[in-house]
Scaffold this active site. Structure first.
Site, mmCIF file in Angstrom:
data_model
loop_
_atom_site.group_PDB
_atom_site.id
_atom_site.type_symbol
_atom_site.label_atom_id
_atom_site.label_comp_id
_atom_site.label_asym_id
_atom_site.label_seq_id
_atom_site.Cartn_x
_atom_site.Cartn_y
_atom_site.Cartn_z
ATOM 1 N N GLY A 1 -0.631 8.891 -7.339
ATOM 2 C CA GLY A 1 -0.043 7.847 -8.177
ATOM 3 C C GLY A 1 1.467 7.922 -8.159
ATOM 4 O O GLY A 1 2.052 8.964 -7.870
ATOM 5 N N ARG B 1 11.595 -1.840 3.772
ATOM 6 C CA ARG B 1 11.523 -3.028 2.909
ATOM 7 C C ARG B 1 11.715 -2.587 1.464
ATOM 8 O O ARG B 1 11.463 -1.429 1.125
ATOM 9 C CB ARG B 1 10.184 -3.753 3.085
ATOM 10 C CG ARG B 1 8.973 -2.943 2.744
ATOM 11 C CD ARG B 1 7.700 -3.636 3.170
ATOM 12 N NE ARG B 1 7.468 -3.505 4.602
ATOM 13 C CZ ARG B 1 6.848 -2.471 5.161
ATOM 14 N NH1 ARG B 1 6.404 -1.477 4.422
ATOM 15 N NH2 ARG B 1 6.664 -2.403 6.463
ATOM 16 N N VAL C 1 5.402 6.692 -3.696
ATOM 17 C CA VAL C 1 6.006 7.930 -4.206
ATOM 18 C C VAL C 1 7.539 7.822 -4.223
ATOM 19 O O VAL C 1 8.196 8.269 -5.178
ATOM 20 C CB VAL C 1 5.548 9.153 -3.376
ATOM 21 C CG1 VAL C 1 6.134 10.432 -3.937
ATOM 22 C CG2 VAL C 1 4.029 9.236 -3.349
ATOM 23 N N LYS D 1 -4.570 19.860 2.052
ATOM 24 C CA LYS D 1 -4.136 20.466 0.787
ATOM 25 C C LYS D 1 -4.706 21.873 0.638
ATOM 26 O O LYS D 1 -4.018 22.786 0.180
ATOM 27 C CB LYS D 1 -4.564 19.578 -0.377
ATOM 28 C CG LYS D 1 -3.853 18.215 -0.367
ATOM 29 C CD LYS D 1 -4.526 17.235 -1.306
ATOM 30 C CE LYS D 1 -3.870 15.873 -1.298
ATOM 31 N NZ LYS D 1 -4.687 14.834 -1.919
HETATM 32 N N1 HSE Z 1 -5.102 10.032 -0.816
HETATM 33 C C1 HSE Z 1 -4.765 11.085 -1.725
HETATM 34 C C2 HSE Z 1 -5.847 11.163 -2.778
HETATM 35 C C3 HSE Z 1 -3.426 10.813 -2.329
HETATM 36 O O1 HSE Z 1 -6.659 10.253 -2.902
HETATM 37 O O2 HSE Z 1 -5.916 12.158 -3.472
HETATM 38 C C4 HSE Z 1 -2.760 12.026 -2.917
HETATM 39 O O3 HSE Z 1 -2.527 13.018 -1.975
#
Ligand code: HSE
Length: 434
Positions: free
Chosen positions: A300, A46, A14, A203
């Site tokens: 992504g 890194r 990200v 979430k």
């Molecule tokens: N691991 C999460 C997913 C990434 O697969 O949706 C995004 O929050």
């Protein structure tokens, strides 16, 4: 006006995406924000090979960014609960605004973080924490502000949805698909967060708080993963007309709010049942708007960066614009509207569905094909149905590749002039939207 200086902490998927989008779209973003946005420092252990950071100063210590007096906004993209919390609290303490993509941090420590931010008069923005590139927090917080939200239901973990989709469509094994999601960079550092529903519960906790106006209460969410699902269940559900999706559901009831994450059968013809692969979707039901659905990439590099950068723009606008007018009416600053022209329809490009009613004579199809090829129109597919009994005509259906509309107008005129073509040619534009 001087650019706003931001510091990016974490240059992984990200962080790298955020740097790249800020750089690539700098001019467009400045037109929206009303000021330039400069990445003044990066904290990374890194380098990221997908990210050309050039002369931007890099430190290995995230607290260098939080303590850097030059920096106005700290962008927390390191993930995790503990160090991220310390970083964000330090940044707020130092009077800096914070943008974060960290759902675990907000779901677990959000109440404390927001209280501190209010005390210090700074903003903490977190659109990227839920459903990656889908602006669902903004939709609920701003777009649905008139509504009493009744419920919301979402596919909010891309990895889990990818696994279920591959199991259903290709009969692949759970472990095998999980490995692929990890390679694609979608899975959490600890993939049990994905498959056991913890990520989705983070979430959902955030969405429910925004929807209902309740404190963040991750510890009260019911969480059940997909690791025990079998292909047999997936197939039986299918035979009954259902799809199994891993849903987060938050619902208002007379006695309290439901907050639950679990595998769920959904009628196969529901839009949300057809959200496949790593895609996310959130359905929100409000008393005024009814049900609305938000769909897109939930993870992504650049999809998540899209949400991070939108938050940065929001913070910059709040710093720079008339407090009466934080969000410009047309999204861009009024003095930055573009004078780029609107194209006439003849200059627009599309693919086309054409239906021709022709007499059943030899050579008609060849004539049609010639007219199209002479105008450089490439045929993608063609279907000719049986003669229709009532008029003895043959319906001929063509789908073209993309082409500028003027050429199709010309071709239609030529087709309609053919002796064996009867009536008008039906033309419908086709957009793959991919
Ligand atoms: N691991 C999460 C997913 C990434 O697969 O949706 C995004 O929050």
């Amino acid at each position: 006006m001087k650019p706003v200086k931001v510091g990016i902490c974490g240059l992984g998927t990200v962080g790298g995406g955020t740097f790249n989008v800020l750089k690539r779209n700098a001019e467009e973003i400045a037109r929206r924000a009303g000021r330039g946005i400069e990445v003044a420092q990066i904290a990374a252990r890194r380098p990221n090979p997908k990210c050309e950071t050039g002369a931007t100063p890099i430190t290995a210590d995230i607290f260098d960014v939080a303590n850097n007096p030059e920096i106005d906004i700290v962008i927390e993209l390191i993930g995790g609960y503990t160090l991220a919390r310390e970083l964000v609290m330090k940044a707020i303490e130092n009077g800096k605004h914070v943008v974060t993509a960290n759902k675990a941090l907000i779901a677990v420590h959000g109440n404390e973080i927001f209280a501190k931010a209010r005390e210090k008069g700074v903003m903490v923005a977190f659109e990227a924490a839920v459903a990656g590139g889908i602006p669902v927090i903004k939709a609920i917080r701003e777009g649905l502000a008139a509504n009493r939200i009744n419920w919301l239901a979402g596919i909010i973990n891309g990895t889990g949805n990818f696994i279920l989709t591959e199991m259903r469509e290709k009969g692949r094994a759970f472990e095998d698909v999980l490995k692929e999601a990890q390679a694609l960079g979608y899975a959490e550092a600890d993939p049990t967060f994905d498959v056991e529903g913890i990520d989705a519960a983070h979430k959902l906790t955030i969405l429910a708080s925004i929807a209902f106006g309740i404190p963040l209460q991750f510890d009260k969410a019911y969480t059940e993963g997909i690791s025990k699902l079998t292909s047999a269940d997936v197939n039986y559900a299918e035979a009954l007309g259902y799809r199994i999706k891993h849903l987060g559901v938050a619902r208002r009831t007379d006695s309290g709010f439901e907050l639950r994450v679990h595998p769920t059968l959904i009628p196969a013809d529901r839009l949300i049942a057809n959200v496949n692969g790593v895609m996310n979707a959130v359905m929100v039901n409000g008393d005024a708007a009814g049900s609305t659905l938000y769909y897109g990439a939930g993870a992504g590099m650049e999809a998540t960066a899209s949400a991070v950068v939108a938050d940065i723009v929001d913070v910059v606008r709040a710093l720079t614009t008339d407090p009466e007018n934080h969000v410009p009416h047309l999204a861009f600053q009024p003095d930055s509207l573009s004078d780029h022209p609107i194209l006439p329809i003849e200059a627009c490009e599309s693919a086309y569905y054409l239906r021709i009613q022709a007499k059943d004579h030899p050579g008609v199809l060849a004539q049609v094909a010639t007219i199209l090829s002479e105008r450089g129109i490439n045929i993608e597919s063609i279907m000719q149905k049986e003669v229709e009994e009532q008029d003895g005509l043959v319906p001929m259906i063509l789908v073209t590749h993309r082409v500028v509309e003027a050429r199709v107008n010309d071709a239609i005129a030529a087709l309609e002039a053919l002796e064996d073509v009867v009536g008008s040619v039906v033309r419908i534009r086709v957009e793959q939207l991919n």
